[in-house]
Design a protein around this motif. Structure first.
Motif, mmCIF file in Angstrom:
data_model
loop_
_atom_site.group_PDB
_atom_site.id
_atom_site.type_symbol
_atom_site.label_atom_id
_atom_site.label_comp_id
_atom_site.label_asym_id
_atom_site.label_seq_id
_atom_site.Cartn_x
_atom_site.Cartn_y
_atom_site.Cartn_z
ATOM 1 N N MET A 1 27.878 48.474 52.010
ATOM 2 C CA MET A 1 28.851 47.515 52.531
ATOM 3 C C MET A 1 30.045 47.422 51.573
ATOM 4 O O MET A 1 29.870 47.403 50.371
ATOM 5 C CB MET A 1 28.170 46.143 52.661
ATOM 6 C CG MET A 1 29.012 45.147 53.432
ATOM 7 S SD MET A 1 28.234 43.522 53.554
ATOM 8 C CE MET A 1 27.143 43.790 54.920
ATOM 9 N N LYS A 2 31.227 47.368 52.183
ATOM 10 C CA LYS A 2 32.447 47.334 51.370
ATOM 11 C C LYS A 2 32.628 45.939 50.752
ATOM 12 O O LYS A 2 32.412 44.922 51.396
ATOM 13 C CB LYS A 2 33.649 47.663 52.261
ATOM 14 C CG LYS A 2 34.929 47.942 51.510
ATOM 15 C CD LYS A 2 35.967 48.520 52.469
ATOM 16 C CE LYS A 2 37.257 48.863 51.725
ATOM 17 N NZ LYS A 2 38.050 47.704 51.370
ATOM 18 N N ILE A 3 33.030 45.933 49.484
ATOM 19 C CA ILE A 3 33.295 44.666 48.794
ATOM 20 C C ILE A 3 34.666 44.156 49.221
ATOM 21 O O ILE A 3 35.687 44.827 49.046
ATOM 22 C CB ILE A 3 33.260 44.854 47.254
ATOM 23 C CG1 ILE A 3 31.888 45.348 46.775
ATOM 24 C CG2 ILE A 3 33.674 43.561 46.535
ATOM 25 C CD1 ILE A 3 30.774 44.346 46.801
ATOM 26 N N THR A 4 34.703 42.956 49.796
ATOM 27 C CA THR A 4 35.984 42.386 50.235
ATOM 28 C C THR A 4 36.276 41.037 49.564
ATOM 29 O O THR A 4 37.332 40.459 49.745
ATOM 30 C CB THR A 4 35.992 42.174 51.766
ATOM 31 O OG1 THR A 4 34.885 41.335 52.112
ATOM 32 C CG2 THR A 4 35.884 43.500 52.507
ATOM 33 N N ASN A 50 26.754 42.863 42.606
ATOM 34 C CA ASN A 50 27.253 43.105 43.964
ATOM 35 C C ASN A 50 26.182 42.686 44.973
ATOM 36 O O ASN A 50 25.065 43.210 44.948
ATOM 37 C CB ASN A 50 27.586 44.590 44.164
ATOM 38 C CG ASN A 50 28.818 45.004 43.377
ATOM 39 O OD1 ASN A 50 29.534 44.156 42.846
ATOM 40 N ND2 ASN A 50 29.062 46.294 43.269
ATOM 41 N N ASP A 53 28.998 41.699 50.801
ATOM 42 C CA ASP A 53 30.436 42.033 50.721
ATOM 43 C C ASP A 53 31.108 41.375 49.515
ATOM 44 O O ASP A 53 32.331 41.353 49.413
ATOM 45 C CB ASP A 53 31.151 41.606 52.017
ATOM 46 C CG ASP A 53 31.088 40.100 52.261
ATOM 47 O OD1 ASP A 53 30.407 39.403 51.469
ATOM 48 O OD2 ASP A 53 31.709 39.620 53.227
ATOM 49 N N GLN A 55 31.485 40.641 45.236
ATOM 50 C CA GLN A 55 31.218 41.002 43.840
ATOM 51 C C GLN A 55 31.305 39.717 43.007
ATOM 52 O O GLN A 55 32.337 39.058 42.958
ATOM 53 C CB GLN A 55 32.241 42.021 43.325
ATOM 54 C CG GLN A 55 31.936 42.460 41.890
ATOM 55 C CD GLN A 55 32.738 43.692 41.480
ATOM 56 O OE1 GLN A 55 33.917 43.575 41.183
ATOM 57 N NE2 GLN A 55 32.108 44.853 41.495
ATOM 58 N N PRO A 176 40.184 42.330 46.131
ATOM 59 C CA PRO A 176 39.634 43.658 45.873
ATOM 60 C C PRO A 176 38.478 43.626 44.864
ATOM 61 O O PRO A 176 38.337 42.677 44.093
ATOM 62 C CB PRO A 176 40.827 44.425 45.280
ATOM 63 C CG PRO A 176 41.659 43.356 44.646
ATOM 64 C CD PRO A 176 41.474 42.126 45.472
ATOM 65 N N GLN A 177 37.677 44.677 44.903
ATOM 66 C CA GLN A 177 36.576 44.844 43.956
ATOM 67 C C GLN A 177 37.157 44.980 42.541
ATOM 68 O O GLN A 177 38.066 45.777 42.311
ATOM 69 C CB GLN A 177 35.813 46.111 44.360
ATOM 70 C CG GLN A 177 34.536 46.338 43.624
ATOM 71 C CD GLN A 177 33.692 47.427 44.307
ATOM 72 O OE1 GLN A 177 33.814 47.679 45.490
ATOM 73 N NE2 GLN A 177 32.822 48.049 43.535
ATOM 74 N N ASP A 181 31.403 50.416 41.540
ATOM 75 C CA ASP A 181 29.973 50.408 41.862
ATOM 76 C C ASP A 181 29.163 50.950 40.691
ATOM 77 O O ASP A 181 29.574 51.897 40.024
ATOM 78 C CB ASP A 181 29.693 51.291 43.095
ATOM 79 C CG ASP A 181 30.207 50.636 44.367
ATOM 80 O OD1 ASP A 181 30.471 49.423 44.336
ATOM 81 O OD2 ASP A 181 30.353 51.333 45.388
#
Length: 299
Positions: A1-4, A50, A53, A55, A176-177, A181
């Motif tokens: 899953m994308k970090i948003t 994380n 979604d 961080q 943003p992240q 990762d």
């Protein structure tokens, strides 16, 4: 899953309440050293978690105490500064029905910054009766401080950590992240290795000696085979301390090095060869240039 989303959270409290244990438990690996002696954490350490979604960036801070040296002054300054520019503060306390001076100072500082606060009561695995916990909650409610949530936890057993993460998710901001990762801390590998050696000294040595030590990794190289070679220098304040750190027939330094090497191999995921030296550097804790050279930047 994308970090948003991201959430910056400061973990603060008096020495020895379990801040580093909690950070390690949430991150899922050892990034902050832990011992049962106060003032184990000297610097601010970022732990990165994380989840879904989001961080979460946890700022594990040194315990707030009365400073007795330039290094102590620096540690207190780090705590104060780490309460600026964060989404929330997590005040970690022990299950004692009394609000001490360090907690009062931190609550005042948090109130000045006007940031949301979670009261986290750690070590609930040591509490025998539910009423004892209610007395702790009552003591903190009487301070007039406003808490978004009061969450009893045990960093050791993992009790209450899921509920804590749900509460932390409330503070996540779109953005943003911040860390890539797989990255669990902002500490360089050599710094983590030095801190692990220091932790083993805190575990193995008595009384004040470990607090008068600094650890520097003077060589950190990786062979083609992936094996890492480390040269480590331990600085202490007195010649008599040097003798104690080395031990009879070098037994103590061997024990410290073996324990440290095992943890470093676990952290690095590879074999490690380590050589350790002990040097005397008198009054280094009040030597500003030396403190800076060890990464405790006062700016």
């Amino acid at each position: 899953m994308k970090i948003t989303k991201t959430a910056m959270i400061t973990v603060c409290g008096r020495p020895n309440v379990g801040k580093s244990s909690l950070t390690n438990a949430l991150v899922g690996e050892k990034i902050a050293i832990v011992s049962n002696k106060p003032q184990t954490t000297r610097n601010r350490i970022y732990g990165v978690v994380n989840r879904g979604d989001t961080q979460f960036v946890l700022l594990d801070t040194p315990g707030l105490h009365k400073p007795r040296s330039r290094l102590g002054d620096y540690m207190v300054k780090v705590v104060r500064e780490s309460l600026a520019d964060v989404e929330a503060a997590l005040l970690l306390v022990e299950p004692i029905a009394h609000v001490g001076e360090p907690e009062k100072v931190l609550l005042q500082r948090i109130a000045e910054e006007q940031i949301p606060t979670i009261l986290c009561i750690n070590k609930i695995d040591t509490v025998e009766k539910k009423d004892d916990l209610l007395a702790v909650i009552a003591a903190y409610s009487e301070t007039g401080a406003r808490f978004d949530a009061i969450i009893p936890i045990s960093a050791r057993t993992g009790d209450g950590l899921d509920e804590l993460m749900k509460q932390l998710a409330v503070y996540a901001q779109e953005g943003p992240q911040l860390f890539p990762d797989g990255m669990t801390t902002d500490q360089p590998d050599a710094q983590v290795c030095a801190e692990i050696v220091r932790e083993k000294m805190l575990r193995c040595l008595d009384k004040e000696i470990p607090h008068g030590t600094a650890v520097e990794v003077t060589r950190f190289t990786e062979r083609d085979s992936g094996i890492i070679d480390l040269d480590v220098t331990i600085y202490c304040e007195k010649a008599s301390h040097k003798g104690i750190i080395i031990g009879k027939h070098g037994d103590m330094i061997k024990r410290i090095s073996t324990l440290a090497r095992k943890d470093i191999e676990r952290f690095m995921g590879t074999q490690v060869y380590m050589e350790t030296w002990v040097k005397v550097k008198e009054n280094w804790r009040d030597n500003v240039n030396f403190i800076r050279s060890q990464g405790y930047d006062e700016q």
